[in-house]
Design an enzyme around this catalytic site. Structure first.
Site, mmCIF file in Angstrom:
data_model
loop_
_atom_site.group_PDB
_atom_site.id
_atom_site.type_symbol
_atom_site.label_atom_id
_atom_site.label_comp_id
_atom_site.label_asym_id
_atom_site.label_seq_id
_atom_site.Cartn_x
_atom_site.Cartn_y
_atom_site.Cartn_z
ATOM 1 C CE LYS A 88 -4.470 -1.627 1.482
ATOM 2 N NZ LYS A 88 -5.759 -1.295 2.050
ATOM 3 C CE LYS A 125 -14.028 -3.212 2.381
ATOM 4 N NZ LYS A 125 -12.844 -2.877 3.156
ATOM 5 C CE LYS A 128 -6.946 -7.944 -0.442
ATOM 6 N NZ LYS A 128 -8.243 -7.663 0.140
HETATM 7 P P1 ATP Z 1 -9.228 -2.388 1.147
HETATM 8 O O1 ATP Z 1 -9.213 -2.553 -0.340
HETATM 9 O O2 ATP Z 1 -9.803 -1.091 1.590
HETATM 10 O O3 ATP Z 1 -7.911 -2.741 1.781
HETATM 11 P P2 ATP Z 1 -10.434 -4.977 1.395
HETATM 12 O O4 ATP Z 1 -11.408 -5.169 0.314
HETATM 13 O O5 ATP Z 1 -9.089 -5.617 1.269
HETATM 14 O O6 ATP Z 1 -10.262 -3.425 1.676
HETATM 15 P P3 ATP Z 1 -10.763 -5.375 4.229
HETATM 16 O O7 ATP Z 1 -11.613 -4.444 4.973
HETATM 17 O O8 ATP Z 1 -9.303 -5.100 4.263
HETATM 18 O O9 ATP Z 1 -11.173 -5.456 2.697
HETATM 19 O O10 ATP Z 1 -11.057 -6.865 4.666
HETATM 20 C C1 ATP Z 1 -12.127 -7.293 5.480
HETATM 21 C C2 ATP Z 1 -12.136 -8.804 5.578
HETATM 22 O O11 ATP Z 1 -12.368 -9.388 4.307
HETATM 23 C C3 ATP Z 1 -10.808 -9.396 6.069
HETATM 24 O O12 ATP Z 1 -11.083 -10.531 6.870
HETATM 25 C C4 ATP Z 1 -10.120 -9.798 4.802
HETATM 26 O O13 ATP Z 1 -9.182 -10.838 4.988
HETATM 27 C C5 ATP Z 1 -11.309 -10.279 3.973
HETATM 28 N N1 ATP Z 1 -11.029 -10.105 2.548
HETATM 29 C C6 ATP Z 1 -10.759 -8.949 1.913
HETATM 30 N N2 ATP Z 1 -10.561 -9.156 0.603
HETATM 31 C C7 ATP Z 1 -10.708 -10.494 0.415
HETATM 32 C C8 ATP Z 1 -10.621 -11.344 -0.726
HETATM 33 N N3 ATP Z 1 -10.346 -10.837 -1.930
HETATM 34 N N4 ATP Z 1 -10.835 -12.660 -0.570
HETATM 35 C C9 ATP Z 1 -11.129 -13.190 0.645
HETATM 36 N N5 ATP Z 1 -11.213 -12.440 1.769
HETATM 37 C C10 ATP Z 1 -11.017 -11.119 1.664
#
Ligand code: ATP
Ligand code: LTN
Length: 333
Positions: free
Chosen positions: A118, A203, A200
């Site tokens: 990041k 969001k 991955k």
């Molecule tokens: P950001 O993009 O803002 O970092 P994010 O989409 O990665 O957000 P988080 O809020 O960081 O989401 O994650 C919340 C939960 O969802 C955590 O338990 C994380 O491990 C899970 N998670 C996030 N993205 C994935 C994914 N692509 N596959 C499976 N689990 C996920």
């Protein structure tokens, strides 16, 4: 009370309100919380203070925070069996994070892969908060003396860091924290972007066809899945070396509950178009009841406010107990 003296295990997890929740958040995290909510004492947080570690808009943060609470409920978390709350409503998270900052070696944070990803190329936009983000996350978990932290694969390193911080604190200042464990499911712990299966699903990624958001319209869901990047081969088999196809099949497996073998047999002799159409139907059918419940829940905004206020009151005894012990252990009292 720490984990050693409790009979029911305590679970803590959280999601950042950094955008609309997507299928990865659902399959990797929330769905598992819902399935196991009867087995544990459950605490689920919307981590709005983590969401300010990168550029953000305050009005959007406010609305995504409420949306995330609404989606927790719509996905099936039951407020009678789970305490659902917003991180910034309990100021001790940041107080404990400071104290833990002072027992966390910088080298441990320098090794965090999420920080490296990041912060790459970010220059002065990389905040100190982004660097110490995992310490705030450790504070979230340790404040509640959680035994288990159900997360997706990307958070394993952060939960392991929380373990290391707890163990170090206990060694330096006496037994104070339960040492937590990451709980990661074998299927769906890493859902990849539909537009790029090497990244991955996230969001904060751009791209109209990157992810399926839980609140996407059926048409949009179908378009995203039909355009998903695959390869130029034909047979439909689970092969991690074909990441686009593997990702579609993994989502299918997670939502259908079928085994790999059943799925391969089901799609034998069919093409990618057929798989994508069936997957789109499955995703739309899985999200439809969630979207209907979401509309219902958010029709009455006061309901969410009342729930959040009640949660803070419910958590107070745990927070006060941990903080009293930490303050004495560290010599502030
Ligand atoms: P950001 O993009 O803002 O970092 P994010 O989409 O990665 O957000 P988080 O809020 O960081 O989401 O994650 C919340 C939960 O969802 C955590 O338990 C994380 O491990 C899970 N998670 C996030 N993205 C994935 C994914 N692509 N596959 C499976 N689990 C996920
Ligand atoms: N860093 C996590 C969100 C998070 C979290 C937590 C998860 C913040 N505090 C405590 C579990 C337990 C992420 O998914 N990005």
């Amino acid at each position: 009370m720490t984990g050693a003296t409790r009979t029911t295990k305590r679970v803590f997890s959280g999601i950042q309100p950094s955008g609309g929740l997507h299928l990865g958040n659902y399959i990797g995290a929330i769905r598992n919380w819902v399935e196991e909510q009867d087995r544990y004492e459950n605490i689920f947080c919307v981590v709005d203070q983590h969401a300010i570690t990168v550029d953000y808009d305050p009005a959007q943060l406010r609305s995504h925070t409420r949306q995330t609470v609404g989606l927790y409920l719509a996905c099936g978390l039951d407020p009678e069996r789970c305490t659902i709350f917003v991180q910034s409503h309990v100021p001790e998270h940041t107080e404990l994070a400071w104290l833990l900052n002072c027992v966390t070696p910088m080298g441990w944070l320098e090794r965090m892969t999420q920080f490296k990803e990041k912060s790459a190329g970010g220059g002065e936009r990389v905040s100190t908060g982004l660097f110490t983000y995992p310490v705030l996350m450790a504070a979230d978990i340790l404040l509640y003396q959680a035994d288990g932290v159900p997360v997706g694969e990307d958070q394993k390193q952060h939960v392991e860091l929380a373990r290391d911080i707890a163990a170090r604190f206990n060694r330096l200042f006496g037994d104070t924290f339960t040492v937590p464990e990451p709980w990661i499911r074998p299927v769906g712990a890493r859902v990849m972007g539909f537009d790029d299966p090497s990244r991955k699903m996230s969001k904060s990624a751009d791209g109209q066809y990157h992810s399926v958001a839980l609140l996407d319209e059926p048409d949009q869901i179908r378009r995203t899945i039909m355009r998903a990047v695959t390869d130029s081969e034909r047979d439909i088999v689970f092969n991690p070396e074909r990441p686009g196809l593997f990702n579609l099949l993994t989502v299918f497996q997670a939502l259908s509950g079928q085994s790999k073998q059943e799925i391969e047999t089901h799609f034998a002799g069919q093409g990618y178009g057929h798989l994508k159409r069936e997957l789109a139907d499955l995703v739309i059918a899985a999200l439809e009841p969630i979207q209907a419940r979401y509309r219902d829940i958010t029709a009455d905004p006061a309901r969410i406010d009342q729930l959040l206020a009640r949660s803070v009151a419910r958590l107070r005894p745990i927070v006060d107990d941990t903080m009293a012990r930490v303050r004495v252990a560290m010599g502030h009292r």
